[in-house]
Design a protein around this motif. Structure first.
Motif, mmCIF file in Angstrom:
data_model
loop_
_atom_site.group_PDB
_atom_site.id
_atom_site.type_symbol
_atom_site.label_atom_id
_atom_site.label_comp_id
_atom_site.label_asym_id
_atom_site.label_seq_id
_atom_site.Cartn_x
_atom_site.Cartn_y
_atom_site.Cartn_z
ATOM 1 N N ASP A 392 -68.405 -19.226 27.640
ATOM 2 C CA ASP A 392 -69.867 -19.318 27.738
ATOM 3 C C ASP A 392 -70.528 -17.974 27.449
ATOM 4 O O ASP A 392 -71.612 -17.921 26.868
ATOM 5 N N ALA A 393 -69.881 -16.888 27.876
ATOM 6 C CA ALA A 393 -70.424 -15.552 27.630
ATOM 7 C C ALA A 393 -70.098 -15.048 26.224
ATOM 8 O O ALA A 393 -70.554 -13.977 25.819
ATOM 9 N N ASN A 394 -69.326 -15.837 25.482
ATOM 10 C CA ASN A 394 -68.935 -15.511 24.101
ATOM 11 C C ASN A 394 -68.144 -14.204 24.020
ATOM 12 O O ASN A 394 -68.274 -13.434 23.067
ATOM 13 N N ILE A 395 -67.293 -13.972 25.030
ATOM 14 C CA ILE A 395 -66.466 -12.764 25.022
ATOM 15 C C ILE A 395 -65.011 -13.112 25.372
ATOM 16 O O ILE A 395 -64.285 -12.272 25.900
ATOM 17 N N LEU A 396 -64.605 -14.346 25.076
ATOM 18 C CA LEU A 396 -63.218 -14.741 25.310
ATOM 19 C C LEU A 396 -62.395 -14.457 24.059
ATOM 20 O O LEU A 396 -62.769 -14.846 22.950
ATOM 21 N N TYR A 397 -61.281 -13.780 24.225
ATOM 22 C CA TYR A 397 -60.359 -13.509 23.127
ATOM 23 C C TYR A 397 -59.220 -14.528 23.181
ATOM 24 O O TYR A 397 -58.933 -15.100 24.244
#
Length: 470
Positions: A392-397
């Motif tokens: 959701d935060a668009n910071i998942l690798y």
């Protein structure tokens, strides 16, 4: 689920007192017959009020409903924290039963406001301006929807009469306006001497660059906006920053010269420039504006921004950016003084602001993301929860399960193999929620995974990566 006992009690305690806070809301001068103006003064949200101030105050105390508006030109893709001050003023009136109006300058944005500027604004392409108008209108609408939901949550099931929120675009009444018609109808009511004396104009007249006719006439356009809203919607109070005082008084002057009833007598109200205890302009992070658009400033970044504010500023910001009752804020600050290292006041501020701007409950997600990235706690969050939050935060690798730790570092940290190997040898690589130091390359990273799916990788003390291992 959160398993850290201290963190859980802190969050749970915040929700447990919500009904008590709700009762305080209605006893702290919100509602019919309340002097909202005094509430705003107590919160440090009032800089100037046009005369006769007592007339406006008497209207509020007697229970008379007023209409208020503030505007924003589409000079950027998003509103920022500085724009929220006049909106907070409108929100206080809105929950007290008054009608509020927002205005996006689809027309005035083509001209440019000279207020607070030493040089003329750069031109903007039509498509960009129209896109900005659309985004800012959505943000204004969303702010009052979220603000009302936030207030209702705090007051629980208490019945209360709210105002109406109407959102306008001044292009709607300017696009058919003919210049000769405007001059014939309103030109005689506009005093050039007053225009020349306003700070936004006089400061530029003495400069080498001077001021263009477009920006010189900006105050006329904004004055007419106020006149239009006063005539068609009964709006009697314009709210803006201190730099808007000249434009606001221009509108008051035009309304009075064209003619208005006692019922529609116009007033102006400005909010102070918000600065930190060190004198710096508030609302900047690393030199950049803190936006309310979640794509430009992510909720966890907004949360972290308020976590970082100084002890000297936190009380002022709790009064400014939340609807918490003043007595509750005082209790929070008193408790904070004895355990400042816990940053309890800052955590309360961060949660309240994120919920107010992005919707109730969004602070829970923002807090967990922030704690994982910057905190020192083992939150005990499941892999499924972490994947959702960081997606959701668009910071998942993401990375392959077949990679070694060295290869994962190379992929996510964008560094060479030799650099990754050096960081391992230097002991600057930490894995897992407990920050386990790893000093050698491991072919199998399974032992560090949360639920066999997620790796928390820290490279040094500053950079943290949450990685879904597939």
């Amino acid at each position: 689920m959160l398993k850290n006992a201290l963190l859980f009690r802190r969050i749970a305690g915040n929700w447990q007192h919500s009904r008590t806070v709700g009762r305080r809301f209605l006893s702290s001068s919100n509602g019919a017959g309340a002097n909202v103006l005094q509430t705003l003064r107590d919160r440090g949200l009032v800089s100037q009020v046009s005369q006769p101030e007592s007339v406006l105050e008497n209207k509020l105390v007697s229970g008379e409903k007023v209409g208020l508006y503030c505007g924003a030109d589409p000079t950027a893709k998003s509103l920022h924290l500085g724009n929220l001050l006049p909106l907070m003023v409108l929100l206080h009136f809105y929950i007290a039963g008054h009608d509020v109006y927002t205005l996006v300058g689809g027309a005035t944005g083509q001209v440019g406001d000279p207020s607070g500027r030493k040089t003329e604004r750069a031109g903007m392409a039509d498509w960009q301006r129209l896109e900005n108008v659309s985004k800012i209108q959505g943000q204004l609408r969303g702010f009052f929807e979220s603000g009302l939901a936030y207030y209702k949550h705090k007051t629980a099931s208490v019945e209360h009469q709210y105002g109406r929120a109407t959102h306008t675009n001044n292009y709607d009444w300017w696009h058919d306006m003919r210049m000769l018609d405007f001059l014939a109808l309103y030109g005689r009511h506009i005093r050039v001497q007053s225009m020349l004396n306003r700070d936004s104009v006089s400061s530029r007249l003495g400069s080498k660059e001077g001021i263009g006719f477009n920006e010189f006439t900006y105050q006329i356009l904004q004055a007419f906006d106020y006149y239009h809203l006063n005539k068609t919607h009964g709006v009697t109070v314009q709210v803006g920053g201190n730099d808007q005082w000249g434009n606001i008084t221009a509108g008051i002057d035009l309304i009075n010269r064209v003619g208005c009833t006692a019922q529609n007598q116009p007033f102006g109200l400005t909010v102070p420039l918000l600065t930190t205890s060190s004198g710096e302009k508030f609302g900047k992070s690393a030199g950049n504006a803190v936006f309310i658009d979640p794509h430009l400033t992510k909720p966890y970044e907004l949360y972290q921004y308020f976590i970082q504010v100084s002890d000297d500023d936190v009380e002022k910001l709790l009064k400014t950016f939340t609807l918490l009752p003043l007595e509750h804020i005082k209790e929070t600050i008193d408790a904070h003084a004895s355990m400042a290292h816990e940053r309890g006041a800052q955590r309360l501020l961060a949660r309240e602001v994120v919920d107010l701007i992005h919707g109730m409950g969004s602070s829970n997600d923002a807090e967990i993301v922030s704690e994982v990235l910057f905190g020192a706690h083992d939150l005990g969050s499941s892999a499924t929860e972490l994947i959702r939050l960081f997606q959701d935060a668009n910071i998942l690798y993401t990375c392959s399960r077949n990679l070694s730790l060295e290869q994962i570092i190379t992929q996510v940290a964008k560094c060479s193999k030799s650099e990754a190997r050096r960081k391992l040898k230097q002991g600057s690589i930490y894995v897992g929620p407990r920050r386990t130091k790893v000093a050698e390359n491991k072919d199998d990273v399974a032992q560090y995974l949360i639920d066999g799916q997620v790796l928390i990788l820290r490279v040094g003390k500053q950079k943290c990566y949450v990685i879904e291992v597939k």
